[in-house]
Design an enzyme around this catalytic site. Structure first.
Site, PDB file in Angstrom:
ATOM      1  N   THR A  87       0.877  -1.173   0.000  1.00  0.00           N
ATOM      2  CA  THR A  87       0.000   0.000   0.000  1.00  0.00           C
ATOM      3  C   THR A  87       0.913   1.222   0.000  1.00  0.00           C
ATOM      4  O   THR A  87       1.666   1.422   0.956  1.00  0.00           O
ATOM      5  CB  THR A  87      -0.889   0.023   1.254  1.00  0.00           C
ATOM      6  OG1 THR A  87      -1.621  -1.195   1.313  1.00  0.00           O
ATOM      7  CG2 THR A  87      -1.852   1.201   1.212  1.00  0.00           C
ATOM      8  N   LYS A 162      -7.877   1.383  -3.096  1.00  0.00           N
ATOM      9  CA  LYS A 162      -7.530   0.944  -1.733  1.00  0.00           C
ATOM     10  C   LYS A 162      -7.670   2.093  -0.732  1.00  0.00           C
ATOM     11  O   LYS A 162      -8.268   1.934   0.330  1.00  0.00           O
ATOM     12  CB  LYS A 162      -6.087   0.411  -1.746  1.00  0.00           C
ATOM     13  CG  LYS A 162      -5.435   0.254  -0.399  1.00  0.00           C
ATOM     14  CD  LYS A 162      -5.645  -1.093   0.209  1.00  0.00           C
ATOM     15  CE  LYS A 162      -5.100  -1.137   1.624  1.00  0.00           C
ATOM     16  NZ  LYS A 162      -5.357  -2.366   2.306  1.00  0.00           N
ATOM     17  N   LYS A 237      -1.847   4.894   8.697  1.00  0.00           N
ATOM     18  CA  LYS A 237      -1.031   4.975   7.464  1.00  0.00           C
ATOM     19  C   LYS A 237      -1.938   5.193   6.250  1.00  0.00           C
ATOM     20  O   LYS A 237      -1.684   6.080   5.424  1.00  0.00           O
ATOM     21  CB  LYS A 237      -0.234   3.675   7.279  1.00  0.00           C
ATOM     22  CG  LYS A 237       0.481   3.608   5.941  1.00  0.00           C
ATOM     23  CD  LYS A 237       1.077   2.254   5.616  1.00  0.00           C
ATOM     24  CE  LYS A 237       1.538   2.253   4.157  1.00  0.00           C
ATOM     25  NZ  LYS A 237       2.117   0.997   3.714  1.00  0.00           N
TER      26      LYS A 237
HETATM   27  P1  NAD Z   1       6.109  -5.816   7.265  1.00  0.00           P
HETATM   28  O1  NAD Z   1       6.829  -4.686   7.878  1.00  0.00           O
HETATM   29  O2  NAD Z   1       5.808  -7.037   8.068  1.00  0.00           O
HETATM   30  O3  NAD Z   1       6.904  -6.306   5.942  1.00  0.00           O
HETATM   31  C1  NAD Z   1       7.650  -5.474   5.112  1.00  0.00           C
HETATM   32  C2  NAD Z   1       8.951  -6.209   4.795  1.00  0.00           C
HETATM   33  O4  NAD Z   1       9.718  -5.438   3.863  1.00  0.00           O
HETATM   34  C3  NAD Z   1       9.846  -6.385   6.033  1.00  0.00           C
HETATM   35  O5  NAD Z   1      10.122  -7.772   6.199  1.00  0.00           O
HETATM   36  C4  NAD Z   1      11.101  -5.567   5.711  1.00  0.00           C
HETATM   37  O6  NAD Z   1      12.290  -6.139   6.227  1.00  0.00           O
HETATM   38  C5  NAD Z   1      11.082  -5.594   4.193  1.00  0.00           C
HETATM   39  N1  NAD Z   1      11.857  -4.526   3.600  1.00  0.00           N
HETATM   40  C6  NAD Z   1      11.910  -3.209   3.945  1.00  0.00           C
HETATM   41  N2  NAD Z   1      12.737  -2.541   3.121  1.00  0.00           N
HETATM   42  C7  NAD Z   1      13.220  -3.443   2.239  1.00  0.00           C
HETATM   43  C8  NAD Z   1      14.122  -3.370   1.141  1.00  0.00           C
HETATM   44  N3  NAD Z   1      14.687  -2.207   0.784  1.00  0.00           N
HETATM   45  N4  NAD Z   1      14.395  -4.500   0.459  1.00  0.00           N
HETATM   46  C9  NAD Z   1      13.831  -5.672   0.810  1.00  0.00           C
HETATM   47  N5  NAD Z   1      12.961  -5.825   1.839  1.00  0.00           N
HETATM   48  C10 NAD Z   1      12.663  -4.717   2.531  1.00  0.00           C
HETATM   49  O7  NAD Z   1       4.752  -5.201   6.657  1.00  0.00           O
HETATM   50  P2  NAD Z   1       3.453  -6.012   6.162  1.00  0.00           P
HETATM   51  O8  NAD Z   1       2.448  -6.034   7.260  1.00  0.00           O
HETATM   52  O9  NAD Z   1       3.881  -7.271   5.501  1.00  0.00           O
HETATM   53  O10 NAD Z   1       2.890  -4.970   5.095  1.00  0.00           O
HETATM   54  C11 NAD Z   1       3.443  -4.855   3.794  1.00  0.00           C
HETATM   55  C12 NAD Z   1       2.584  -3.919   2.977  1.00  0.00           C
HETATM   56  O11 NAD Z   1       1.250  -4.434   2.911  1.00  0.00           O
HETATM   57  C13 NAD Z   1       2.466  -2.505   3.536  1.00  0.00           C
HETATM   58  O12 NAD Z   1       2.506  -1.599   2.477  1.00  0.00           O
HETATM   59  C14 NAD Z   1       1.117  -2.516   4.241  1.00  0.00           C
HETATM   60  O13 NAD Z   1       0.533  -1.231   4.305  1.00  0.00           O
HETATM   61  C15 NAD Z   1       0.318  -3.445   3.349  1.00  0.00           C
HETATM   62  N6  NAD Z   1      -0.798  -4.113   4.008  1.00  0.00           N
HETATM   63  C16 NAD Z   1      -0.639  -4.697   5.228  1.00  0.00           C
HETATM   64  C17 NAD Z   1      -1.715  -5.334   5.829  1.00  0.00           C
HETATM   65  C18 NAD Z   1      -1.574  -5.989   7.184  1.00  0.00           C
HETATM   66  O14 NAD Z   1      -2.607  -6.329   7.792  1.00  0.00           O
HETATM   67  N7  NAD Z   1      -0.361  -6.213   7.688  1.00  0.00           N
HETATM   68  C19 NAD Z   1      -2.959  -5.382   5.180  1.00  0.00           C
HETATM   69  C20 NAD Z   1      -3.089  -4.822   3.906  1.00  0.00           C
HETATM   70  C21 NAD Z   1      -1.986  -4.181   3.342  1.00  0.00           C
END
Ligand code: NAD
Length: 290
Positions: A87, A162, A237
């Site tokens: 997102t 979204k 966010k």
């Molecule tokens: P998270 O923080 O668990 O995962 C993000 C991952 O990206 C981490 O493991 C981090 O180490 C990695 N990362 C960061 N910078 C990086 C880079 N330069 N290279 C490689 N890896 C890198 O977050 P999440 O909960 O998995 O969410 C991910 C996305 O999905 C976000 O944009 C969030 O808004 C969206 N989202 C999350 C949810 C939820 O319920 N968690 C629901 C819908 C959407």
């Protein structure tokens, strides 16, 4: 298909695992040390992207997406799909898609709804933006990771859908919670409040499916001490992204603005961090008008 998967966190990890389980050859990369069943790990994002038919990214925000895109686009083969499921702000989604298209790739912005449970269970909903050809390339993978994919339009349309959806969600949750708090003070029984509103014109997903009052309606995070669920900081966010987008196109969104302020106070200055976004109800309950 040979798939590169970058960002193997709470969402990306189980999504990549589901693709591997379905028989795809998945190479992943994350900055943090991770281990995902069935997924081989690369030493860099560019290495994970090299030779892939489709690269999927699932990253925290638009700044990180732009940086990762800068690394992987030059490494990817012409005609490959670049599916960003993070997102992010609409502007970053469109900028990355333009760079990818210029490099001969097929970009799709495809943020998801369904949370960690949906990622693990393969029941996410994808909201996709991009060309017909790009959507067609990504669609078989959406089928594995989710239960529904809507092609919303050109690049950025997925992110637009979204943030509009989640702006409604934040506003509606705040409204449902303040109405419950008012009903309490008026001496109205919460179950009666639910029975009436859930079958009257005030009904909504937040009332009917995710009721913020414990012990009322279907099971929800309220019945589990407001453990997320959908954390208040993730709601914040998405609300902030909605206001950033509204500013960029000069859209008047007073309710979205107020919901953003409420969640910002709750997460940054009160005790909302780490709680479900429906914990707005105990917050309102504690307060008076002044
Ligand atoms: P998270 O923080 O668990 O995962 C993000 C991952 O990206 C981490 O493991 C981090 O180490 C990695 N990362 C960061 N910078 C990086 C880079 N330069 N290279 C490689 N890896 C890198 O977050 P999440 O909960 O998995 O969410 C991910 C996305 O999905 C976000 O944009 C969030 O808004 C969206 N989202 C999350 C949810 C939820 O319920 N968690 C629901 C819908 C959407």
């Amino acid at each position: 298909m040979k798939i590169g998967f970058i960002g193997l966190g709470n969402m990306g990890g189980p999504m990549a695992a589901n693709l591997a389980k379905a028989g795809h050859d998945v190479t992943g990369f994350d900055m943090a040390e991770v281990s995902i069943e069935g997924v081989s790990l690369a030493g860099s994002a560019a290495e994970a992207a090299t030779g892939a038919d489709v690269v999927i990214t699932m990253l925290p925000n638009g700044t990180i997406l732009r940086a990762v895109a800068g690394e992987i686009i030059p490494a990817m083969s012409k005609g490959a799909g670049f599916v960003d499921c993070s997102t992010v702000d609409v502007e970053s989604a469109r900028a990355v898609a333009a760079d990818a298209t210029a490099a001969g790739l097929l970009p799709v912005d495809a943020p998801v709804s369904g949370g960690v449970g949906g990622a693990a269970g393969g029941t996410l909903t994808f909201m996709a933006g991009g060309s017909e050809a790009a959507f067609a390339k990504a669609n078989p993978l959406f089928d594995i990771m989710g239960q529904k994919a809507v092609h919303c339009g050109d690049s950025g349309a997925g992110q637009a859908a979204k943030i509009c959806n989640n702006m409604i969600l934040g506003i509606t949750m705040a409204g449902t919670c303040e109405a419950f708090a008012l009903a309490d003070k008026l001496g109205l029984d919460r179950q009666k409040m639910f029975d009436v509103v859930s079958t009257s014109s005030g009904y909504s997903w937040t009332m009917n499916a995710y009721c913020p009052a414990p012990g009322v309606g279907p099971q929800s995070p309220a019945d589990n001490g407001y453990k997320p669920g959908f954390a208040a900081e993730l709601m914040l966010k998405d609300l902030r992204l909605s206001q950033q987008a509204a500013e960029a196109v000069d859209a008047d969104t007073p309710m979205g603005q107020r919901a953003t302020e409420l969640y910002s106070d709750f997460v940054d200055d009160e005790d909302g961090l780490g709680k479900d976004f429906s914990a707005m109800l105990p917050r309102f309950e504690k307060r008076s008008r002044g």
